[in-house]
Structures are given as C-alpha cells and as structure tokens.
Design a protein around this motif. Structure first.
Motif, PDB file in Angstrom:
ATOM      1  N   GLU A   1       9.948  -0.280  19.489  1.00 37.68           N
ATOM      2  CA  GLU A   1       9.460   0.846  18.703  1.00 37.68           C
ATOM      3  C   GLU A   1       8.920   0.427  17.328  1.00 37.68           C
ATOM      4  OE1 GLU A   1      12.588   0.620  19.834  1.00 37.68           O
ATOM      5  OE2 GLU A   1      12.497   1.925  21.615  1.00 37.68           O
ATOM      6  N   MET A   2       8.932  -0.875  17.015  1.00 36.22           N
ATOM      7  CA  MET A   2       8.432  -1.311  15.712  1.00 36.22           C
ATOM      8  C   MET A   2       6.956  -0.946  15.581  1.00 36.22           C
ATOM      9  SD  MET A   2       8.092  -5.139  14.029  1.00 36.22           S
ATOM     10  CE  MET A   2       9.779  -5.341  13.446  1.00 36.22           C
ATOM     11  N   SER A   3       6.621  -0.283  14.491  1.00 32.39           N
ATOM     12  CA  SER A   3       5.240   0.155  14.297  1.00 32.39           C
ATOM     13  C   SER A   3       4.382  -0.977  13.754  1.00 32.39           C
ATOM     14  CB  SER A   3       5.204   1.338  13.324  1.00 32.39           C
ATOM     15  OG  SER A   3       5.511   0.891  12.008  1.00 32.39           O
ATOM     16  N   ASP A   4       3.076  -0.823  13.929  1.00 30.94           N
ATOM     17  CA  ASP A   4       2.139  -1.796  13.369  1.00 30.94           C
ATOM     18  C   ASP A   4       2.236  -1.840  11.851  1.00 30.94           C
ATOM     19  OD1 ASP A   4       1.258  -2.399  15.909  1.00 30.94           O
ATOM     20  OD2 ASP A   4      -0.527  -1.133  15.789  1.00 30.94           O
ATOM     21  N   ASP A   5       2.472  -0.695  11.227  1.00 35.87           N
ATOM     22  CA  ASP A   5       2.567  -0.653   9.766  1.00 35.87           C
ATOM     23  C   ASP A   5       3.804  -1.400   9.270  1.00 35.87           C
ATOM     24  OD1 ASP A   5       0.223   0.742   9.370  1.00 35.87           O
ATOM     25  OD2 ASP A   5       1.191   2.711   9.275  1.00 35.87           O
ATOM     26  N   LEU A   6       4.923  -1.235   9.953  1.00 33.76           N
ATOM     27  CA  LEU A   6       6.126  -1.959   9.566  1.00 33.76           C
ATOM     28  C   LEU A   6       5.903  -3.468   9.706  1.00 33.76           C
ATOM     29  CD1 LEU A   6       9.118  -1.358   8.679  1.00 33.76           C
ATOM     30  CD2 LEU A   6       9.739  -1.790  11.049  1.00 33.76           C
TER      31      LEU A   6
ATOM     32  N   ASP B   1      13.305  -9.901   4.752  1.00 38.92           N
ATOM     33  CA  ASP B   1      14.349 -10.927   4.747  1.00 38.92           C
ATOM     34  C   ASP B   1      15.560 -10.498   5.564  1.00 38.92           C
ATOM     35  OD1 ASP B   1      12.903 -12.733   3.217  1.00 38.92           O
ATOM     36  OD2 ASP B   1      13.703 -11.987   1.321  1.00 38.92           O
ATOM     37  N   LEU B   2      15.914  -9.233   5.475  1.00 35.69           N
ATOM     38  CA  LEU B   2      17.072  -8.748   6.231  1.00 35.69           C
ATOM     39  C   LEU B   2      16.790  -8.771   7.735  1.00 35.69           C
ATOM     40  CD1 LEU B   2      19.302  -5.731   5.317  1.00 35.69           C
ATOM     41  CD2 LEU B   2      18.456  -5.966   7.643  1.00 35.69           C
ATOM     42  N   LEU B   3      15.572  -8.430   8.134  1.00 33.36           N
ATOM     43  CA  LEU B   3      15.242  -8.374   9.564  1.00 33.36           C
ATOM     44  C   LEU B   3      15.105  -9.759  10.175  1.00 33.36           C
ATOM     45  CD1 LEU B   3      12.672  -5.436   9.495  1.00 33.36           C
ATOM     46  CD2 LEU B   3      15.009  -5.390  10.385  1.00 33.36           C
ATOM     47  N   LYS B   4      14.766 -10.755   9.369  1.00 32.49           N
ATOM     48  CA  LYS B   4      14.715 -12.153   9.824  1.00 32.49           C
ATOM     49  C   LYS B   4      13.943 -12.323  11.139  1.00 32.49           C
ATOM     50  CE  LYS B   4      18.918 -13.914   7.610  1.00 32.49           C
ATOM     51  NZ  LYS B   4      18.853 -13.018   6.476  1.00 32.49           N
ATOM     52  N   GLY B   5      12.751 -11.753  11.183  1.00 35.06           N
ATOM     53  CA  GLY B   5      11.891 -11.954  12.341  1.00 35.06           C
ATOM     54  C   GLY B   5      12.206 -11.106  13.552  1.00 35.06           C
ATOM     55  N   ARG B   6      13.218 -10.244  13.461  1.00 31.83           N
ATOM     56  CA  ARG B   6      13.540  -9.391  14.606  1.00 31.83           C
ATOM     57  C   ARG B   6      12.399  -8.430  14.918  1.00 31.83           C
ATOM     58  NH1 ARG B   6      18.974  -6.537  13.039  1.00 31.83           N
ATOM     59  NH2 ARG B   6      18.485  -7.362  10.968  1.00 31.83           N
ATOM     60  N   LYS B   7      12.186  -8.168  16.202  1.00 31.54           N
ATOM     61  CA  LYS B   7      11.222  -7.167  16.642  1.00 31.54           C
ATOM     62  C   LYS B   7      11.882  -6.288  17.689  1.00 31.54           C
ATOM     63  CE  LYS B   7       7.056  -9.836  15.696  1.00 31.54           C
ATOM     64  NZ  LYS B   7       5.754 -10.332  16.225  1.00 31.54           N
TER      65      LYS B   7
ATOM     66  N   GLY C   1      14.082   4.801  13.353  1.00 38.08           N
ATOM     67  CA  GLY C   1      13.896   3.765  14.364  1.00 38.08           C
ATOM     68  C   GLY C   1      14.299   2.370  13.942  1.00 38.08           C
ATOM     69  N   LEU C   2      14.841   2.228  12.734  1.00 41.37           N
ATOM     70  CA  LEU C   2      15.231   0.907  12.245  1.00 41.37           C
ATOM     71  C   LEU C   2      16.550   0.448  12.872  1.00 41.37           C
ATOM     72  CD1 LEU C   2      14.524   1.316   8.404  1.00 41.37           C
ATOM     73  CD2 LEU C   2      13.156   0.007  10.051  1.00 41.37           C
ATOM     74  N   PRO C   3      16.787  -0.861  12.958  1.00 40.06           N
ATOM     75  CA  PRO C   3      18.118  -1.340  13.361  1.00 40.06           C
ATOM     76  C   PRO C   3      19.196  -0.781  12.433  1.00 40.06           C
ATOM     77  CG  PRO C   3      16.532  -3.138  13.330  1.00 40.06           C
ATOM     78  CD  PRO C   3      15.838  -1.960  12.706  1.00 40.06           C
ATOM     79  N   ASP C   4      20.413  -0.707  12.939  1.00 33.96           N
ATOM     80  CA  ASP C   4      21.485  -0.055  12.189  1.00 33.96           C
ATOM     81  C   ASP C   4      21.698  -0.680  10.812  1.00 33.96           C
ATOM     82  OD1 ASP C   4      21.867   1.657  14.290  1.00 33.96           O
ATOM     83  OD2 ASP C   4      23.632   0.622  15.085  1.00 33.96           O
TER      84      ASP C   4
ATOM     85  N   PRO D   1       0.843  -1.202   0.000  1.00 38.29           N
ATOM     86  CA  PRO D   1       0.000   0.000   0.000  1.00 38.29           C
ATOM     87  C   PRO D   1       0.878   1.252   0.000  1.00 38.29           C
ATOM     88  CG  PRO D   1      -0.763  -1.574   1.631  1.00 38.29           C
ATOM     89  CD  PRO D   1       0.575  -2.067   1.155  1.00 38.29           C
ATOM     90  N   PRO D   2       0.331   2.402  -0.381  1.00 36.23           N
ATOM     91  CA  PRO D   2       1.119   3.642  -0.413  1.00 36.23           C
ATOM     92  C   PRO D   2       1.352   4.187   0.996  1.00 36.23           C
ATOM     93  CG  PRO D   2      -1.146   4.087  -1.041  1.00 36.23           C
ATOM     94  CD  PRO D   2      -1.031   2.596  -0.904  1.00 36.23           C
ATOM     95  N   ASN D   3       2.103   3.446   1.758  1.00 40.59           N
ATOM     96  CA  ASN D   3       2.415   3.746   3.150  1.00 40.59           C
ATOM     97  C   ASN D   3       3.882   3.390   3.327  1.00 40.59           C
ATOM     98  OD1 ASN D   3       3.013   2.868   5.925  1.00 40.59           O
ATOM     99  ND2 ASN D   3       0.849   3.171   6.369  1.00 40.59           N
ATOM    100  N   CYS D   4       4.731   4.360   3.608  1.00 41.12           N
ATOM    101  CA  CYS D   4       6.167   4.139   3.573  1.00 41.12           C
ATOM    102  C   CYS D   4       6.618   3.067   4.567  1.00 41.12           C
ATOM    103  CB  CYS D   4       6.914   5.443   3.844  1.00 41.12           C
ATOM    104  SG  CYS D   4       8.705   5.308   3.611  1.00 41.12           S
ATOM    105  N   GLU D   5       6.020   3.045   5.754  1.00 42.72           N
ATOM    106  CA  GLU D   5       6.454   2.038   6.725  1.00 42.72           C
ATOM    107  C   GLU D   5       6.079   0.630   6.275  1.00 42.72           C
ATOM    108  OE1 GLU D   5       6.962   3.114  11.051  1.00 42.72           O
ATOM    109  OE2 GLU D   5       5.105   4.150  10.562  1.00 42.72           O
ATOM    110  N   MET D   6       4.913   0.480   5.645  1.00 39.94           N
ATOM    111  CA  MET D   6       4.566  -0.831   5.108  1.00 39.94           C
ATOM    112  C   MET D   6       5.489  -1.209   3.960  1.00 39.94           C
ATOM    113  SD  MET D   6       0.421  -1.145   5.290  1.00 39.94           S
ATOM    114  CE  MET D   6       0.533  -2.861   4.790  1.00 39.94           C
TER     115      MET D   6
END
Length: 201
Positions: free
Chosen positions: A33-38, A24-30, A113-116, A11-16
């Motif tokens: 501060e992770m948003s619902d949209d992300l 794939d890069l995050l590999k299930g990390r939470k 707010g993303l991991p480095d 959808p036209p939502n940057c966090e989504m």
C-alpha cells in the motif's frame, strides 16, 4: 539534516513530507500500500542527506565542535534544526506555527497505512509538538539526551551527545554562520529534484 528540515524541505504534500521524515525509521521497508508520494519523499530524504554530509559548510560546523567524533554530525543536524527555527522567516512565507499546525492536521489523514512503529512515531511527534520546540535551547539538550538513551552501550562508552553541549556553547555563533550560508544552498538542491517544489521560497 534532522526532522524539521526534512519535513520543511519537502513539497507541500503530506505523504512526501512523511516519507522524508520517516526514511531512517523505515530503513528501506516497502509494503503493497506504499504510495508513490511516500516513496518519493523517502528518496528526497536521502538526496538531502547525501548533499548535506558531503558539503564543506556542514563539515566545517562539525570541525567547530571537534576534529574527530562519531556523533559530531548528529549534533550538528539537531542544532541546524534549532537555527532553522530561529531564522524561519528568512526562508519561508508562512509562519512556522501555521506550517506545523497544517502538517499535524494533515498527518491524521495519511498515517493509517503506515507500519505500526512509524504510525506511533508520527502520533507521538504530533502530540508532543516536537518539531515546534527546537527554538528553545533546553529542548535541544533534551533531544540530545533522548538520543543518548537510544545509543548502544558500545557507542556510549566512546562518547555521548550530551558531552558535546559545552563545545556547542562555545561554537554556537560560528555554527550559526555556517547554517545561514549553507541552508539556502540546500533549499536550492532540494528544489532541483524532479518532485514539485518545496514550501520554502
């Protein structure tokens, strides 16, 4: 599917879009501060991948390269981004350049707010305009060479991405036909998710 398709099927939502891009890069990390949209974007990524990997047209594209091969699917994912670029206006009302420019500008407001490692990946992607280069076959070759550099020694002994380039040249037209039949079906599947509709019409 590869990076461009994942961003544009969101959808036209940057966090989504970022969640779909980075799953794939995050590999299930939470993290707190992770948003619902992300999180929703990450879920959409796996929905898209599951549908793609089980679809007969995508499997047919893989078979056009070889009956067997560990990296066939990765090659097809990258090449499908090339065909998405080539046929962009068949699926979208906004030009690809305008779409990517808008996405790149918005990422500046949503990467803090993303991991480095995820933030560095997005910044490099934007700076190099990597999503905008899939139309050039030479860039496809470079993308495949970059993937080869990240392969383990065990996999490289079996095969590499760049070994598929001659096979890809021979199968190009057939894979393009598969993509043009498959992608509208993938769009419909992505848009059927509970989240707001993706940007493609």
């Amino acid at each position: 599917m590869n990076w461009l398709a994942h961003v544009t099927l969101s959808p036209p939502n940057c966090e989504m879009q970022l969640g779909n891009l980075l799953a794939d890069l995050l590999k299930g990390r939470k993290w707190p501060e992770m948003s619902d949209d992300l999180s929703a974007g990450i879920k959409l990524h796996y929905r898209i991948d599951h549908y793609t990997d089980s679809h007969e047209l995508w499997k047919r594209s893989c078979r056009r390269l070889s009956e067997r091969g560990y990296l066939r699917g990765v090659v097809i994912d990258v090449v499908y981004d090339h065909f998405l670029t080539k046929h962009w206006m068949n699926f979208a009302t906004q030009s690809m350049r305008d779409f990517l420019d808008d996405f790149y500008v918005e990422t500046e407001q949503h990467t803090e707010g993303l991991p480095d490692d995820a933030r560095a990946f997005v910044e490099s992607l934007v700076e190099s305009d990597r999503l905008g280069r899939y139309g050039d076959p030479k860039s496809i070759h470079l993308a495949m060479a970059r993937i080869d550099e990240r392969l383990s020694e065990r996999i490289r002994r079996r095969e590499t991405m760049t070994q598929y380039i001659p096979l890809l040249v021979d199968a190009y037209d057939g894979i393009e036909e598969d993509f043009l039949e498959f992608f509208p079906q993938l769009m419909a599947h992505a848009n059927a998710a509970e989240e707001p509709k993706a940007m493609f019409c």
